[in-house]
Design a protein around this motif. Sequence first.
Motif, PDB file in Angstrom:
ATOM      1  N   ILE A  28       0.858  -1.195   0.000  1.00  0.00           N
ATOM      2  CA  ILE A  28       0.000   0.000   0.000  1.00  0.00           C
ATOM      3  C   ILE A  28       0.887   1.235   0.000  1.00  0.00           C
ATOM      4  N   SER A  29       0.669   2.115  -0.959  1.00  0.00           N
ATOM      5  CA  SER A  29       1.386   3.394  -1.011  1.00  0.00           C
ATOM      6  C   SER A  29       0.366   4.521  -0.995  1.00  0.00           C
ATOM      7  N   ILE A  30       0.836   5.736  -0.718  1.00  0.00           N
ATOM      8  CA  ILE A  30      -0.104   6.838  -0.490  1.00  0.00           C
ATOM      9  C   ILE A  30       0.465   8.164  -0.954  1.00  0.00           C
ATOM     10  N   VAL A  31      -0.422   9.011  -1.475  1.00  0.00           N
ATOM     11  CA  VAL A  31      -0.120  10.413  -1.771  1.00  0.00           C
ATOM     12  C   VAL A  31      -1.181  11.247  -1.063  1.00  0.00           C
ATOM     13  N   VAL A  32      -0.767  12.160  -0.188  1.00  0.00           N
ATOM     14  CA  VAL A  32      -1.708  13.004   0.554  1.00  0.00           C
ATOM     15  C   VAL A  32      -1.643  14.417  -0.002  1.00  0.00           C
ATOM     16  N   LYS A  83      -7.336  15.175   0.935  1.00  0.00           N
ATOM     17  CA  LYS A  83      -7.577  13.933   0.207  1.00  0.00           C
ATOM     18  C   LYS A  83      -6.332  13.057   0.225  1.00  0.00           C
ATOM     19  N   ALA A  84      -6.567  11.744   0.255  1.00  0.00           N
ATOM     20  CA  ALA A  84      -5.475  10.775   0.207  1.00  0.00           C
ATOM     21  C   ALA A  84      -5.725   9.844  -0.972  1.00  0.00           C
ATOM     22  N   PHE A  85      -4.683   9.603  -1.753  1.00  0.00           N
ATOM     23  CA  PHE A  85      -4.773   8.752  -2.935  1.00  0.00           C
ATOM     24  C   PHE A  85      -3.882   7.535  -2.704  1.00  0.00           C
ATOM     25  N   LEU A  86      -4.496   6.352  -2.675  1.00  0.00           N
ATOM     26  CA  LEU A  86      -3.782   5.139  -2.326  1.00  0.00           C
ATOM     27  C   LEU A  86      -3.760   4.156  -3.488  1.00  0.00           C
ATOM     28  N   ASN A  87      -2.673   3.419  -3.566  1.00  0.00           N
ATOM     29  CA  ASN A  87      -2.594   2.300  -4.505  1.00  0.00           C
ATOM     30  C   ASN A  87      -2.381   1.028  -3.703  1.00  0.00           C
ATOM     31  N   TYR A  88      -3.144   0.003  -4.049  1.00  0.00           N
ATOM     32  CA  TYR A  88      -3.066  -1.280  -3.346  1.00  0.00           C
ATOM     33  C   TYR A  88      -2.713  -2.379  -4.336  1.00  0.00           C
ATOM     34  N   MET A  89      -1.751  -3.217  -3.966  1.00  0.00           N
ATOM     35  CA  MET A  89      -1.393  -4.383  -4.761  1.00  0.00           C
ATOM     36  C   MET A  89      -1.407  -5.608  -3.860  1.00  0.00           C
ATOM     37  N   MET A  90      -2.124  -6.627  -4.285  1.00  0.00           N
ATOM     38  CA  MET A  90      -2.137  -7.891  -3.563  1.00  0.00           C
ATOM     39  C   MET A  90      -1.228  -8.866  -4.288  1.00  0.00           C
ATOM     40  N   MET A  91      -0.286  -9.446  -3.552  1.00  0.00           N
ATOM     41  CA  MET A  91       0.673 -10.363  -4.152  1.00  0.00           C
ATOM     42  C   MET A  91       0.534 -11.735  -3.504  1.00  0.00           C
ATOM     43  N   GLN A  92       0.448 -12.764  -4.346  1.00  0.00           N
ATOM     44  CA  GLN A  92       0.424 -14.134  -3.864  1.00  0.00           C
ATOM     45  C   GLN A  92       1.456 -14.943  -4.628  1.00  0.00           C
ATOM     46  N   ASN A  93       2.259 -15.693  -3.873  1.00  0.00           N
ATOM     47  CA  ASN A  93       3.334 -16.482  -4.476  1.00  0.00           C
ATOM     48  C   ASN A  93       4.233 -15.621  -5.376  1.00  0.00           C
ATOM     49  N   GLY A  94       4.418 -14.374  -4.987  1.00  0.00           N
ATOM     50  CA  GLY A  94       5.293 -13.491  -5.743  1.00  0.00           C
ATOM     51  C   GLY A  94       4.666 -12.876  -6.966  1.00  0.00           C
ATOM     52  N   GLU A 121      -5.544  -1.944  -7.256  1.00  0.00           N
ATOM     53  CA  GLU A 121      -6.686  -1.057  -7.054  1.00  0.00           C
ATOM     54  C   GLU A 121      -6.202   0.311  -6.591  1.00  0.00           C
ATOM     55  N   ASN A 122      -6.852   1.367  -7.083  1.00  0.00           N
ATOM     56  CA  ASN A 122      -6.623   2.727  -6.609  1.00  0.00           C
ATOM     57  C   ASN A 122      -7.810   3.161  -5.768  1.00  0.00           C
ATOM     58  N   LEU A 123      -7.547   3.797  -4.655  1.00  0.00           N
ATOM     59  CA  LEU A 123      -8.618   4.246  -3.771  1.00  0.00           C
ATOM     60  C   LEU A 123      -8.363   5.674  -3.328  1.00  0.00           C
ATOM     61  N   GLN A 124      -9.464   6.394  -3.087  1.00  0.00           N
ATOM     62  CA  GLN A 124      -9.368   7.776  -2.621  1.00  0.00           C
ATOM     63  C   GLN A 124     -10.092   7.894  -1.289  1.00  0.00           C
ATOM     64  N   LEU A 125      -9.438   8.489  -0.301  1.00  0.00           N
ATOM     65  CA  LEU A 125     -10.024   8.684   1.020  1.00  0.00           C
ATOM     66  C   LEU A 125     -10.025  10.167   1.376  1.00  0.00           C
ATOM     67  N   ALA A 172      -6.462   3.105   6.617  1.00  0.00           N
ATOM     68  CA  ALA A 172      -6.669   2.523   5.290  1.00  0.00           C
ATOM     69  C   ALA A 172      -6.309   1.037   5.240  1.00  0.00           C
ATOM     70  N   VAL A 173      -5.283   0.630   5.991  1.00  0.00           N
ATOM     71  CA  VAL A 173      -4.845  -0.774   5.947  1.00  0.00           C
ATOM     72  C   VAL A 173      -5.986  -1.711   6.333  1.00  0.00           C
ATOM     73  N   SER A 174      -6.646  -1.426   7.454  1.00  0.00           N
ATOM     74  CA  SER A 174      -7.745  -2.281   7.901  1.00  0.00           C
ATOM     75  C   SER A 174      -8.884  -2.275   6.894  1.00  0.00           C
TER      76      SER A 174
END
Length: 604
Positions: free
Chosen positions: A259-263, A267-278, A284-288, A303-305
């Motif tokens: 999870i990375s973030i730009v504030v 407003k906060a702009f987040l990018n989420y990446m789910m990795m399995q087995n590498g 997904e991009n999310l805005q909070l 945001a993590v939870s």
Amino acid sequence: MTEIELKKVLPGIPAQPGIYKYYDADKKLLYVGKAKHLRKRVSSYFTKTLQSYKTQELVRRIHSIEFTVVNSEQDAFFLENSLIKQFQPVFNIDLKDDKSYPFIVIKNEAFPRVFLTRRKIVDGSTYLGPFTSVAKVRDLIDFIRQHIPIRNCKLNLSEANIRKGKFKVCLEYHLGNCKGPCEGLQSMEDYKEDLEQVKNILKGNLSPVIRHLKEEMKQFAVDLNFEKAEINRKKIEHLESYRATSTVVNPRLGDADVISIVVQEEKAFLNYMMMQNGSIIQTENLQLESRLGENEKEILEFAVSYIRNKFESLSPELIVPVEIELLDEELKITVPKAGEKKKLLELSQKNAAIFFEEYKRKKALQLTDKRKENNLKIVEQLKNDLHLTQLPLHIECFDNSNFQGAYPVAAMVCFKNGEPSKQDYRKFNIKTVQGINDFASMKEVVMRRYKRLIEEDKPLPQLVIIDGGKGQLSSAMESIKELKLENKMTVVGLAKNVEEIFFPGDKESLKLGYSSESLRLIRMIRDEVHRFGITFHRDKRSKGAFKTQLDEIKGIGEATIEILMKEFKSVNNIRNASLKDIAAIVGESKAVLLQQALKQLEKD
């Protein structure tokens, strides 16, 4: 998605490698594709003339587009495969003619076989992949069979069948490619140990295998068995080459959330990446909203939870840009400083930054669209209020002034679609008029402006505003008539101060509603031509072209002179004005100083 909507979206799509996702109006994922140049690839769907029916149907359904940027075309390929595998969008199946990517299966059976397949069957078997090509997978399986003795026969090696002695070893046993479990010559435990090495290779976890081969190579060298040591060296080279060319991100990383973030402000702009087995299997991009001024750390902790619950993630590790505190003590928090995890976080941060830039672009576009829509409504109202025959999408306004007859100048501003078109503004030095003659000056600049437009075959305005009332309007109309433009544009005069509109030949003026949008637009145009003209005067004065008696008065600065000249147009008008009128513009103290100084200059 229409062509107009696409033109709004395209500028925000990066010219970089990555994957794109097409969604329908119900937010259902239609298609996932890869590209080495995202913008070109996405636009090609909407500009191709020769398209299959299925592609046309896909384009018809597209309602929104999302994308994820990666570092290379190969990464785009792997990410595309992961997402197709995870979500199985319907158009990926249709548009690829049901083609599937190759997997390596470890069969759920006694003494499991390892082989290539394109079909995944829910039978408890382990499927690894997808892989980029059949050729690479076959080379890998051949390598495994050369170096790790596992069976490739289809015999049912149940414990009962082996005990009854139903099978005999084949040529593979005699060649050393199999240890003969069919005759009970290899135990299940020993076979599982070999199978673990196979699994490590297929999952990209090559370090244990390479480490084992290196230890063997050293022992062979100690025993002076250099031939076998050389064979192990070549095996190690082959494995390291395979690892360098087949990793998606890094299979050794296992399962993790990134999870990375730009504030920015609230407003906060987040990018989420789910990795399995590498492998990245979700992006997904999310805005909070940050309503209480929370900092980056506080937003991330919330945001993590939220994100892990939304995507039902069970990953044991979280990779983030700053240290955070969570209630989940079993979750490992990593803030990488270097290495593969740092590269992965940088990729996520790149996507968060692009997401933020896209938000800014869309916001500016929305504001622009709303402003344009509102401006067109005002222009429509102006047409109705002035009873014009044409919608005044192109308006020009003239104003002229002089400094006691020296170097008379004029200015023209242009408005298109209710907004200033500054590239069409024009300045005029009066060339043919001597002394103070605003009427003749107006006639000259109007003649010069529209004679040139005619000669250059450029479009004429629908509405021309002459700032100065009836006298200057009549002078402007002399030029309009000479050019035979009476029926090609509407020309009106704007009376000074009282904001009355005069039409040529009319005795009565038109007074628009004081708070009407039409009058507000006219005021804006008038104020802009005054501003533009005054700027022209200032430039002239700074070069020494203008000098009036006002410049000689101590205590009266340039800004005050500009205000006075804008209002009264000449020093004579200022001299003849009442103390009350001057005080209303510059204040009583300066008004008294000004009148006394002008009287003294008159005596001198």
